[in-house]
Design a protein around this motif. Sequence first.
Motif, short mmCIF file in Angstrom:
data_model
loop_
_atom_site.label_atom_id
_atom_site.label_comp_id
_atom_site.label_asym_id
_atom_site.label_seq_id
_atom_site.Cartn_x
_atom_site.Cartn_y
_atom_site.Cartn_z
N ILE A 379 0.84 -1.21 0.00
CA ILE A 379 0.00 0.00 0.00
C ILE A 379 0.87 1.26 0.00
N THR A 380 1.83 1.31 0.91
CA THR A 380 2.64 2.53 1.05
C THR A 380 3.53 2.77 -0.16
N SER A 381 4.05 1.70 -0.76
CA SER A 381 4.93 1.90 -1.93
C SER A 381 4.15 2.41 -3.14
N ARG A 382 2.89 1.97 -3.27
CA ARG A 382 2.06 2.50 -4.36
C ARG A 382 1.70 3.95 -4.11
N LYS A 383 1.41 4.26 -2.86
CA LYS A 383 0.92 5.60 -2.52
C LYS A 383 2.04 6.64 -2.54
N TYR A 384 3.23 6.22 -2.08
CA TYR A 384 4.34 7.17 -1.96
C TYR A 384 5.56 6.63 -2.70
N SER A 385 5.61 6.91 -3.98
CA SER A 385 6.70 6.39 -4.82
C SER A 385 7.97 7.23 -4.69
N ASN A 386 7.82 8.47 -4.21
CA ASN A 386 8.97 9.37 -4.07
C ASN A 386 8.62 10.45 -3.04
N PRO A 387 9.61 11.23 -2.59
CA PRO A 387 9.35 12.26 -1.57
C PRO A 387 8.27 13.26 -1.98
N LYS A 388 8.20 13.59 -3.26
CA LYS A 388 7.22 14.57 -3.73
C LYS A 388 5.80 14.07 -3.51
N ALA A 389 5.60 12.77 -3.70
CA ALA A 389 4.26 12.20 -3.52
C ALA A 389 3.81 12.34 -2.07
N LEU A 390 4.72 12.11 -1.15
CA LEU A 390 4.38 12.28 0.27
C LEU A 390 4.12 13.75 0.58
N GLU A 391 4.98 14.63 0.07
CA GLU A 391 4.82 16.06 0.34
C GLU A 391 3.47 16.57 -0.17
N GLU A 392 3.04 16.10 -1.33
CA GLU A 392 1.76 16.56 -1.89
C GLU A 392 0.56 16.03 -1.11
#
Length: 658
Positions: A379-392
Amino acid sequence: MSDTGFITEAQQNEVVSALKDSLGEPSYFRIERGVRQVASLWRESDGNADAFAGFCKNHFIADDAQLEILFSTLERNFEVLDGYFHKIDLLLKEPIQLERGEITPVDMIFGGYDVTAHLNDDLYANKIAFITALNFPFYSLQEKTEMGEKWSRKEWAYARMGDRFTARVPAAVQQKISGTITEADAYISDYNIFMGKLRNENGEQLFPDGMKLISHWGLRDELKSNYADTARGVEKQRMIYTVMKRIIDQTIPQQVINSDRFIWNPVTNQLSADGAETAATPEPDTRYRVFLNNFHAMRQLDSYYPHYPTQLARAFDATMEIRQEDVETLFKGLLASPEVKEVASFIESRLGRKLEPFDIWYDGFKARGGIPEEELTAITSRKYSNPKALEEDLPNILIRLGWKPEKAQEIASLIVVDPSRGAGHAWGATMRNDFAHLRTRIGSDGMDYKGYNIAIHEFGHTVEQTITMNDVDFHTLNGVPNTAFTEAVAFLFQKRDLELLGLKNPNPEDEHYLALDNFWACYEIMGVSLVDIRVWEWLYSHPDATPAQLKEAVITAAKEVWNTYYADVLGGKDETLLGIYSHMIDYPLYLPNYPMGHLIDFQIGQQVRGKNLADEMDRMYTQGRIIPQLWMKNAVGSGISIEPLLKSTKEALTALKK
């Protein structure tokens, strides 16, 4: 320090008398305190006794309106200096702290450079430091405790201004300390074990290729995750436990640290490469040399802090602002409580086996304890593929936690996500409208669950840092009473990690399990903290110790604390496991903040239950940096205590055993 005490007591008394005669009784206290504070900081290079007297008479401000103008000027300009020096420091350390390829020797030099080292020297040279110390009295912890409850917000802000110049540390000392701490951080950040290279006694590989775990955080979290593995989880845990013990006693082969070249059997300590056995070379007590370097660095400060003459005093009275004796009393009270054996018995019933030393990290009370980590990582790897994805996604996370969309966007706009070289950390701003930095590990396949869990913890820190920097009324009061309070927010966020992924909590009696989880976490980290304290006490008694002697001291302290509070519960007489924590190497005397954070977190958690987390955080955390016990009294109605947690633990055991 050869000219410390350059201004004699008689000369001080003469200035004090002259000012009292000219300004009258209302200024007596501030005159007395201010003149003597300046005298303690004055050196021969600042001028002779006549220059000292002239300075005090010319710069002491008795008028309230003029004093307020001075305060506002100092506060504004200190924020400018602190804020921009902080930005420089953050940028210089990026190559060391972020994933940006190999660290070069020049990176280490820049990263260890303290850009603020000469700032205090300059502020003393231009007399700004003396003007501040003269007009804004320093209050001891005891005085703040006795008087602070009746202080207005402005009086608290003035008191914090008085805390700014209580020591005069030369720039060369500051630079050396900065370099030493940076070296320790680099040592720990690159202390990784390639788990796919480990083999059991049958030559089997238990961990996947590519799994790279930092010590101790990554090793501990992997051990925790294996409670969900009913097939080979215990075997994996015992292997990790063996790796940890080899790190502690430094029998770990140097060749396996941050390297995937060799196959390693941690039990036999045998190495092989390309099918051929290779001689193992133990790590040469590097762990304890780095620890010892930190001690010598911190000890350099002792003679410059008349109010706090040891790192122990600075860590507790100055930084935590809770007496060391009070902290130890809290810890020992919980560790020796009858609830420990009752909770341990409950864990045994859930595991279906006798507890072992590594069960100090039992993780089955958390909701994720029942969900395989592979599913969570998917789940987490699909949702947050890179730092920008988490930041957004940060504004959405805040909205799920109770913030209104506009405020969520405002907070998140001041938080940047960076790819961390280490396990992850948070670094707040030191001036308003600057960015807090959330550092976390995100691999090429996206963020795994461990990284996500740590990131949510660090996000809690950055949210607190952003609120207490931008929403507190006085800049001198920005922040929290001590780091335990920011840890409390981080824990509040972290325990909601599954909820933030949209997963239903599989534990139906969540409140009871949360109490037991907090209790067991306190049981774990309080003992580690006592070891850290004992080792620092030992170091002050043995300042000329060698790394080998320090290693034995750490092992001895770990064994003693274990035998007192853990052996009857988890087995393993003379167990050394409490010596594994990287904080002991990386952050001098930081560990006691974690259990204090757990206690504070639990009391705050009870306070916010059934309420909007965002509203309660705004109410509590905009108090800023007043002393801890007063902060807690205002926030939850009572001081820091183990009693609420013990009471809830008893209730949880009663309910769950039915």
